[in-house]
Design a protein around this motif. Structure first.
Motif, short mmCIF file in Angstrom:
data_model
loop_
_atom_site.label_atom_id
_atom_site.label_comp_id
_atom_site.label_asym_id
_atom_site.label_seq_id
_atom_site.Cartn_x
_atom_site.Cartn_y
_atom_site.Cartn_z
N MET A 1 35.45 93.68 95.79
CA MET A 1 35.29 93.30 97.18
C MET A 1 34.64 91.92 97.27
N PRO A 2 35.00 91.18 98.28
CA PRO A 2 34.45 89.82 98.39
C PRO A 2 32.96 89.83 98.70
N HIS A 3 32.27 88.90 98.06
CA HIS A 3 30.86 88.69 98.33
C HIS A 3 30.48 87.29 97.89
N ILE A 4 29.31 86.84 98.32
CA ILE A 4 28.82 85.54 97.91
C ILE A 4 27.33 85.65 97.59
N VAL A 5 26.86 84.71 96.79
CA VAL A 5 25.43 84.57 96.54
C VAL A 5 25.08 83.15 96.96
N GLU A 84 30.85 82.96 94.32
CA GLU A 84 31.73 83.54 95.33
C GLU A 84 32.97 84.08 94.67
N ASN A 85 33.57 85.07 95.28
CA ASN A 85 34.86 85.57 94.82
C ASN A 85 35.79 85.66 96.04
N LEU A 86 35.94 84.54 96.70
CA LEU A 86 36.72 84.47 97.94
C LEU A 86 38.09 83.84 97.72
N THR A 87 38.66 83.96 96.54
CA THR A 87 39.94 83.33 96.26
C THR A 87 41.00 83.81 97.23
N GLY A 88 41.92 82.93 97.54
CA GLY A 88 43.00 83.27 98.44
C GLY A 88 42.70 83.09 99.90
#
Length: 89
Positions: A1-5, A84-88
């Motif tokens: 799931m997307p999240h950020i630090v 972050e793992n917000l690719t796309g």
């Protein structure tokens, strides 16, 4: 799931609006978010190297709306993203 630090968060008063994303309120570590297509909660957790921002699973918004809200939240706080793992987007 997307999240950020993110590196840091500044003290802000709610409600706030960035573009078409509204941050309605803060209750403890939850923030109410409203976009054109969804309403949901994001959760803030203090970590050793910053703050983890992720959506609260009880609200189950569209992933596209979550990603948009994360980026607006970072902009609102004028913070740097460590991860972050917000690719796309």
């Amino acid at each position: 799931m997307p999240h950020i630090v993110v590196e840091s968060l500044k003290e802000i008063k709610y409600p706030q609006k960035t573009g078409d994303t509204e941050f309605l309120f803060q209750a403890e570590n939850l923030i109410g978010v409203k976009t054109k297509n969804a309403q949901f909660l994001i959760k803030i957790s203090k970590k050793e190297n910053g703050f983890l921002i992720k959506y609260d699973k009880i609200t189950r918004p569209l992933i596209k709306e979550i990603k948009k809200a994360y980026l607006a939240f970072v902009k609102l706080h004028n913070s740097n993203i460590f991860f972050e793992n917000l690719t796309g987007i």
